[in-house]
Scaffold this motif. Structure first.
Motif, PDB file in Angstrom:
ATOM      1  N   UNK A  25       0.804  -1.205   0.000  1.00  0.00           N
ATOM      2  CA  UNK A  25       0.000   0.000   0.000  1.00  0.00           C
ATOM      3  C   UNK A  25       0.843   1.263   0.000  1.00  0.00           C
ATOM      4  N   UNK A  26       0.231   2.424   0.370  1.00  0.00           N
ATOM      5  CA  UNK A  26       0.917   3.714   0.309  1.00  0.00           C
ATOM      6  C   UNK A  26       2.238   3.701   1.063  1.00  0.00           C
ATOM      7  N   UNK A  27       3.269   4.272   0.458  1.00  0.00           N
ATOM      8  CA  UNK A  27       4.569   4.328   1.094  1.00  0.00           C
ATOM      9  C   UNK A  27       5.473   3.160   0.772  1.00  0.00           C
ATOM     10  N   UNK A  28       4.995   2.180   0.018  1.00  0.00           N
ATOM     11  CA  UNK A  28       5.820   1.026  -0.317  1.00  0.00           C
ATOM     12  C   UNK A  28       6.957   1.437  -1.249  1.00  0.00           C
ATOM     13  N   UNK A  29       8.058   0.716  -1.164  1.00  0.00           N
ATOM     14  CA  UNK A  29       9.230   0.949  -1.997  1.00  0.00           C
ATOM     15  C   UNK A  29       9.424  -0.239  -2.926  1.00  0.00           C
ATOM     16  N   UNK A  30       9.670   0.032  -4.191  1.00  0.00           N
ATOM     17  CA  UNK A  30       9.978  -1.033  -5.134  1.00  0.00           C
ATOM     18  C   UNK A  30      11.474  -1.166  -5.298  1.00  0.00           C
ATOM     19  N   UNK A  31      11.974  -2.386  -5.264  1.00  0.00           N
ATOM     20  CA  UNK A  31      13.411  -2.632  -5.399  1.00  0.00           C
ATOM     21  C   UNK A  31      13.640  -3.734  -6.419  1.00  0.00           C
ATOM     22  N   UNK A  88      16.685   0.517  -8.920  1.00  0.00           N
ATOM     23  CA  UNK A  88      17.294  -0.623  -9.608  1.00  0.00           C
ATOM     24  C   UNK A  88      18.778  -0.685  -9.286  1.00  0.00           C
ATOM     25  N   UNK A  89      19.227  -1.814  -8.774  1.00  0.00           N
ATOM     26  CA  UNK A  89      20.642  -2.085  -8.546  1.00  0.00           C
ATOM     27  C   UNK A  89      21.102  -3.016  -9.664  1.00  0.00           C
ATOM     28  N   UNK A  90      21.928  -2.520 -10.565  1.00  0.00           N
ATOM     29  CA  UNK A  90      22.288  -3.281 -11.764  1.00  0.00           C
ATOM     30  C   UNK A  90      23.764  -3.637 -11.782  1.00  0.00           C
ATOM     31  N   UNK A  91      24.049  -4.818 -12.287  1.00  0.00           N
ATOM     32  CA  UNK A  91      25.435  -5.249 -12.454  1.00  0.00           C
ATOM     33  C   UNK A  91      26.033  -4.579 -13.682  1.00  0.00           C
ATOM     34  N   UNK A  92      27.364  -4.621 -13.770  1.00  0.00           N
ATOM     35  CA  UNK A  92      28.047  -4.119 -14.953  1.00  0.00           C
ATOM     36  C   UNK A  92      28.304  -2.632 -14.922  1.00  0.00           C
ATOM     37  N   UNK A  93      28.550  -2.066 -16.092  1.00  0.00           N
ATOM     38  CA  UNK A  93      28.751  -0.631 -16.242  1.00  0.00           C
ATOM     39  C   UNK A  93      27.386   0.016 -16.420  1.00  0.00           C
ATOM     40  N   UNK A  94      27.087   1.017 -15.600  1.00  0.00           N
ATOM     41  CA  UNK A  94      25.756   1.615 -15.572  1.00  0.00           C
ATOM     42  C   UNK A  94      25.835   3.110 -15.848  1.00  0.00           C
ATOM     43  N   UNK A  95      24.862   3.619 -16.592  1.00  0.00           N
ATOM     44  CA  UNK A  95      24.704   5.054 -16.793  1.00  0.00           C
ATOM     45  C   UNK A  95      23.453   5.472 -16.021  1.00  0.00           C
ATOM     46  N   UNK A  96      23.613   5.958 -14.772  1.00  0.00           N
ATOM     47  CA  UNK A  96      22.445   6.284 -13.955  1.00  0.00           C
ATOM     48  C   UNK A  96      21.574   7.376 -14.562  1.00  0.00           C
ATOM     49  N   UNK A  97      22.196   8.378 -15.171  1.00  0.00           N
ATOM     50  CA  UNK A  97      21.433   9.490 -15.712  1.00  0.00           C
ATOM     51  C   UNK A  97      20.487   9.029 -16.821  1.00  0.00           C
ATOM     52  N   UNK A  98      20.949   8.090 -17.639  1.00  0.00           N
ATOM     53  CA  UNK A  98      20.128   7.583 -18.738  1.00  0.00           C
ATOM     54  C   UNK A  98      19.311   6.362 -18.346  1.00  0.00           C
ATOM     55  N   UNK A  99      19.564   5.798 -17.147  1.00  0.00           N
ATOM     56  CA  UNK A  99      18.853   4.587 -16.734  1.00  0.00           C
ATOM     57  C   UNK A  99      19.238   3.376 -17.534  1.00  0.00           C
ATOM     58  N   UNK A 100      20.497   3.340 -17.981  1.00  0.00           N
ATOM     59  CA  UNK A 100      20.972   2.276 -18.865  1.00  0.00           C
ATOM     60  C   UNK A 100      21.954   1.337 -18.175  1.00  0.00           C
ATOM     61  N   UNK A 101      21.883   0.057 -18.536  1.00  0.00           N
ATOM     62  CA  UNK A 101      22.984  -0.863 -18.281  1.00  0.00           C
ATOM     63  C   UNK A 101      23.858  -0.793 -19.528  1.00  0.00           C
ATOM     64  N   UNK A 115      16.941  -0.217 -18.819  1.00  0.00           N
ATOM     65  CA  UNK A 115      16.127  -0.808 -17.752  1.00  0.00           C
ATOM     66  C   UNK A 115      15.234   0.224 -17.074  1.00  0.00           C
ATOM     67  N   UNK A 116      15.707   1.449 -16.946  1.00  0.00           N
ATOM     68  CA  UNK A 116      14.885   2.474 -16.316  1.00  0.00           C
ATOM     69  C   UNK A 116      13.623   2.759 -17.110  1.00  0.00           C
ATOM     70  N   UNK A 117      13.766   2.971 -18.409  1.00  0.00           N
ATOM     71  CA  UNK A 117      12.616   3.271 -19.258  1.00  0.00           C
ATOM     72  C   UNK A 117      11.638   2.107 -19.335  1.00  0.00           C
ATOM     73  N   UNK A 118      12.194   0.885 -19.413  1.00  0.00           N
ATOM     74  CA  UNK A 118      11.327  -0.295 -19.504  1.00  0.00           C
ATOM     75  C   UNK A 118      10.485  -0.451 -18.234  1.00  0.00           C
ATOM     76  N   UNK A 119      11.117  -0.278 -17.078  1.00  0.00           N
ATOM     77  CA  UNK A 119      10.381  -0.446 -15.821  1.00  0.00           C
ATOM     78  C   UNK A 119       9.355   0.666 -15.609  1.00  0.00           C
ATOM     79  N   UNK A 120       9.699   1.871 -15.984  1.00  0.00           N
ATOM     80  CA  UNK A 120       8.736   2.960 -15.848  1.00  0.00           C
ATOM     81  C   UNK A 120       7.485   2.685 -16.671  1.00  0.00           C
TER      82      UNK A 120
END
Length: 319
Positions: A25-31, A88-101, A115-120
């Motif tokens: 419910x309200x306040x839940x966090x997705x990980x 999202x905690x992702x393995x490998x080289x990550x671009x946080x600003x773009x939401x990319x692995x 991964x960021x765009x897909x999950x959104x």
């Protein structure tokens, strides 16, 4: 997400979810944790309690469609829980600003994966993405030994090696930055998987521990937990050497960022208090004086929850 980040703060609208089963419910966090061949997801409370979990596997050698299917499989859990956001905690080289692995050596399917765009699109809430070794410092900051601190480091040990740093309230995560496993600690050292010599990874991972144990006649299928307290000088010396190698990389981090506190995750926990004390002793001997005394603590989080807690911390740390 901009590269310049404001100090971390708790989002006022977040509330601690109830501890029952089902949707939080309200306040839940997705990980979400994205690994080569596997996606793990959890619904968590604002206090870091895991309510529900889901996981899906994919062929790491396949195309991005395989990752899409795995994300869709776990997204149902997140949609049902109506989280305020997903980290999202992702393995490998990550671009946080773009939401990319950007790239994962062991998983061509994740190369350039958004991964960021897909999950959104699947969940319909804001998504933040970060490197899993770096983001675990947020799990410690919100839910573990780093609570109340503005500077400290969180350390992954075992098959995977890395350091996440919180400095002056912000995660140290420059574009293109890594988690420290490939910092050079010996110019003439062993050849690393990256092709260079003397990376910290070559002397401070489970692979090194097993190879060294075999060289010493202790067998190649050993664990740190079994070596600590085992009879014989060879086992004792090996444990001390392993602790020294772990401290070798941490000393560099301490010199640069004056972390003060290092929280150990993963394999180091198998070594218990004797291994923790060895690393702390060596680290204090390696660093210059000044500032607060260096402390080393063991994480209390379950091994499987470390990255998920960090991902939840990304949501709590959102502007």
């Amino acid at each position: 997400m901009a590269h310049e980040r404001s100090p971390l703060r708790l989002v006022p609208s977040l509330s601690v979810a109830h501890e029952g089963g089902g949707a939080t419910g309200p306040g839940a966090l997705g990980a979400v944790e994205v690994l080569p061949g596997q996606v793990r997801a959890a619904l968590m409370s604002g206090a870091g309690s895991v309510h529900e979990r889901a996981e899906a596997r994919f062929d790491p050698a396949a195309g991005p469609g395989a990752v899409d299917a795995a994300l869709a499989e776990v997204a149902g859990l997140l949609v049902a829980g109506a989280p305020v956001g997903v980290g999202v905690a992702a393995a490998g080289v990550v671009d946080p600003a773009a939401g990319l692995v950007v790239e994962v050596n062991e998983a061509p399917a994740l190369r350039g994966y958004p991964v960021g765009r897909r999950l959104e699109a699947l969940v319909g809430v804001p998504v933040r993405v970060e490197h899993r070794a770096r983001v675990q410092v947020l799990g410690d900051r919100w839910f573990g030994p780093g609570r109340g601190r503005r500077s400290f480091a969180s350390v992954s040990t075992g098959e995977v090696l890395g350091v996440g740093i919180l400095y002056a309230g912000e995660v140290v995560a420059p574009p293109g930055g890594r988690s420290g496993a490939h910092m050079t600690v010996s110019a003439s050292g062993r050849r690393c998987t990256c092709g260079r010599r003397g990376c910290w990874k070559t002397v401070a991972t489970t692979r090194w521990l097993r190879e060294r144990a075999e060289e010493l006649g202790l067998g190649g299928d050993v664990s740190l937990g079994a070596l600590v307290g085992a009879p014989g000088n060879a086992a004792e010396k090996l444990v001390a050497e392993y602790a020294e190698n772990v401290a070798l990389g941490l000393a560099t981090v301490q010199q640069l960022f004056a972390c003060g506190l290092f929280v150990l995750h993963g394999e180091a926990r198998e070594g218990g208090e004797p291994f923790r004390a060895l690393i702390e002793e060596q680290l204090r001997a390696d660093v210059l004086g000044g500032g607060e005394p260096v402390r080393v603590e063991m994480s209390e989080a379950a091994v499987d929850d470390v990255a998920l807690l960090g991902a939840a911390g990304l949501v709590l740390s959102a502007r």
